[in-house]
Design an enzyme around this catalytic site. Structure first.
Site, PDB file in Angstrom:
ATOM      1  CD  GLU A   1      -1.755   1.522   3.044  1.00 26.14           C
ATOM      2  OE1 GLU A   1      -1.023   2.349   3.639  1.00 26.14           O
ATOM      3  OE2 GLU A   1      -2.629   0.846   3.619  1.00 26.14           O
TER       4      GLU A   1
ATOM      5  CG  ASP B   1      -5.188  -1.707  -0.262  1.00 25.66           C
ATOM      6  OD1 ASP B   1      -4.608  -2.793  -0.062  1.00 25.66           O
ATOM      7  OD2 ASP B   1      -5.132  -0.758   0.542  1.00 25.66           O
TER       8      ASP B   1
END
Length: 365
Positions: free
Chosen positions: A74, A131
């Site tokens: 991330e 993500d």
């Protein structure tokens, strides 16, 4: 003597009382308008913020989450994206080189999510964080276009292909994003698929669709919006960080604490950045911070709606302010125009919030 929990609940109810009621239109304010603020952000603000960010959090291409004392996919993706927006190809290349070498070590073609300097081997969990992979691919697409690099685009295409093979799964709501390739399916949890709605990076989907049209990104976006609308828990009508989707309607996942917290706080940023102007989705997030009383934003226990700890860091206020802008074109509070590096996560969200406002809602600046 009132208990801490009752006091926290009182704060949350106060926050709810000072914003438009859930599902009601924003009310026009009577009386004289406040003095006009200068439009826009200072020239070069992003370049300066990025240089400070690198100084505080980037070590030879590795982005350091100083609170959790780890590096993760991330953080690499966020930093690559900010580097592109700031026009720093040297910094981008350094971060991408480290990411490619240290995290893309699994045959799945996705990045290992966690890296610890003090561990041996440094990668302590080869599972991916979806993500993180989306952010990295999005940054590579932006970089490929900005700097005319087929190498970046090819790398992004490879990541998207791997995402399509491993983490996009069927669901009654439509195709959904499993948070990782391992451990989140119906076979792993008695209450169904476990999902994290903050992993729906809505502003990236249009760019991803352009490079990988074989993946139903429109369906992924639609499923995220539907699940978000169905995941409104407690009096604050907020989603939990982790939800379970089985045969029943979405509910807070049994495997995680039932709370709105550091994951779900990103959802309004992504909605606003994608310019998804659906007031019913944005309005609950606007109640998390009252700038006049300087209350919040808070972690919220669900479904009771009790406030827990304050989310520490100016960046979390910037996210809520971005939601208020998208909801009612509320001007950005002057205190949020200045970025002073604190901890990794709120500082990152602060920069991203200002980028989103500059790109989508300059009138709020």
């Amino acid at each position: 003597m009132i208990t801490r929990r009752l006091a926290s609940l009182a704060l949350v109810l106060l926050l709810a009382a000072v914003i438009p009621a859930f599902g009601a239109p924003a009310q026009r304010r009577d009386g004289p308008m406040p003095p006009a603020m200068p439009q826009g952000l200072p020239a070069g603000w992003l370049e300066a913020a990025w240089e400070a960010y690198k100084k505080h959090f980037v070590r030879s291409g590795r982005v350091v989450d100083d609170v959790n004392r780890i590096s993760h996919s991330e953080g690499q993706g966020y930093a690559m994206l900010i580097a592109v927006k700031a026009g720093d190809r040297t910094g981008f290349d350094e971060i991408w080189r480290w990411t490619k070498q240290e995290l893309f070590i699994d045959p799945s073609g996705l990045a290992a999510w966690q890296w610890k300097e003090q561990a041996s081997p440094h990668v302590t969990d080869k599972n991916n964080a979806t993500d993180g992979d989306i952010l990295i691919a999005w940054a590579l697409i932006e970089a490929g276009e900005k700097w005319k690099s087929a190498e970046y685009v090819d790398a992004a295409r490879s990541i998207l292909s791997a995402l399509g093979r491993t983490v996009i799964a069927p669901n009654e709501a439509g195709p959904v994003l499993l948070p990782g390739r391992l451990g989140f399916s119906v076979e792993d949890h008695s209450d169904g698929q476990v999902l994290n709605l903050s992993y729906w990076v809505f502003p990236a989907f249009e760019r991803l669709r352009g490079l990988a049209p074989e993946i139903d990104w429109a369906g992924v976006q639609a499923s995220g919006l539907r699940l978000l609308r169905e995941s409104r828990f407690g009096p604050m009508r907020l989603p939990s960080d982790w939800i379970a989707v089985g045969s029943a309607p979405p509910a807070p996942a049994k495997s995680f604490p039932p709370r709105f917290s550091y994951n779900a706080i990103r959802i309004p940023l992504y909605l606003a950045w994608a310019k998804i102007e659906q007031p019913d989705l944005l309005r609950p997030f606007a109640g998390l911070w009252n700038e006049k009383l300087n209350l919040g934003p808070f972690e919220i226990e669900l479904p009771s709606g009790s406030a827990l700890d304050t989310l520490g860091g100016v960046g979390f206020k910037a996210v809520v302010a971005t939601a208020k802008c998208a909801l009612a074109r509320q001007k950005l509070h002057a205190s949020l125009r200045i970025i002073e590096p604190g901890a990794y996560y709120p500082t990152t969200l602060h920069i991203l919030s200002l980028i989103a406002l500059q790109e989508r809602y300059p009138e709020c600046l």
